[in-house]
Write an enzyme that holds these catalytic residues in place. Sequence first.
Site, PDB file in Angstrom:
ATOM      1  CB  CYS A   8      -0.976  -0.045   1.168  1.00 43.45           C
ATOM      2  SG  CYS A   8      -2.052  -1.496   1.076  1.00 43.45           S
ATOM      3  N   GLY A   9       1.798   1.305  -0.928  1.00 43.82           N
ATOM      4  CA  GLY A   9       2.551   2.526  -1.195  1.00 43.82           C
ATOM      5  C   GLY A   9       1.738   3.377  -2.162  1.00 43.82           C
ATOM      6  CE  LYS A 180       9.441   1.391 -16.300  1.00 42.92           C
ATOM      7  NZ  LYS A 180       9.260   0.938 -14.983  1.00 42.92           N
ATOM      8  CG  ASN A 184      13.293   0.368 -14.856  1.00 45.74           C
ATOM      9  OD1 ASN A 184      12.325  -0.345 -15.071  1.00 45.74           O
ATOM     10  ND2 ASN A 184      13.142   1.609 -14.416  1.00 45.74           N
TER      11      ASN A 184
END
Length: 302
Positions: A8-9, A180, A184
Amino acid sequence: MKITVLGCGSIGKLWIAALTLQSHEVQGWLRVPQPFLDVCVDNINGNPFYQRITANQLDWLKQSELLIVCLKSWQVSDAVNALLPYLSAQCPILLIHNGMGTADELTATKNSVIRPILQGIITHGAYQQGQDVIHTATGITHIGPLNHAAQQYSYLAEILHHALPDVAWHNDIHTISWLKLAVNCVINPLTVYYQCRNGDLLRYPEHIQKICDEVYLVMEREGVVPTSQAHLHGYIIDTIEQTANNYSSMYQDVKYQRHTEIDYITGYLLRRASEQGLVLPENNRLFQFIKQQEGNYDHISA
Ligand code: KPL
C-alpha cells in the site's frame, strides 16, 4: 469484484482508490497487519479521494477474485508466497513492479505452478507525502499473462481500464517488460552514479549508448527484438525526456538507504547474459557500483 491489494505505497493506494470508486470491494494488505487503512489521493480521475479502507482480513483474502501486488520486486516472492495458502487457485495475481524475475521465483514454488500470474507495467507518476498520495501524472498500465493459466484473464484489462485509464492488454507482455527493463537498466543506476535527475542523463550520451548496446545484445539473444538498436536507444531517450524531472526510484532508494531493485533490473539482465555466454562489462560495473552503495549504508530500511 472482490480484490486485495498487497503493498500500500503510492501505486497500491492509487489502485485501491480507483477500484473503490468503481464500486469494487477492495481491501489493502499490509506487512504489519492492521484492521484498516486511510487512503487519501489528491486526484483520481479528476477528484480527490479519502476513505478508510478495510485491511488484512483473511476471509476477504480467501474470497478475492484478484490479487494486485504493488511491492518492490525484492519483496514480492516472500510476501506472495505467504498469502498463497489462503488464495483461491483461480485468483489471478497481477504483479506491478520494476524489473523482471519475480514470476520465476513464484512459479518455482510448488503451490503456485498452476496459478494465473500476470505482469503489469505502469507509467503513472505518484509519490507519498506523509500519508497522502500525490498523483503527478496519468499514464498507462500494460498488462499481460506471464503463464498459460493467465491467458484467459484478458477481461481484467477492461475492468482496470474503467477504474484507472489507460490499461492495455498484451498477449506478449514479455517484449514490453524487456523494453521497461532496458529503460531501468540505463536510467536507474546512472542517476545514482551521476547523482542527478533523469533528464540530466542526456549530458552523458556515450555512457547511455554503451549500456543500451549491451542490453540490446541480450534482447536479441532472447528473441525480443525492438525493430533495431537505434529504436531501443530512441525509446530510452524518449523516456528520459518524458521523466526528465523525476528522481528515479533507485536514486531515492540509495538516498534514503533502502534496499534497491538492482537484483531484478541489472542483476536480471546479467543473469540472462551469463546463460547466453555474454559478458556485459558496463552493466556489470554499474551492478557492482550499486551493490557497493548498498554496502555503505549505516543500516538498511525497507
Ligand atoms: O521506472 C522508473 C523508475 O524511476 O524506477 C523510471 C521510468 C526510470 C522513471 O523514473
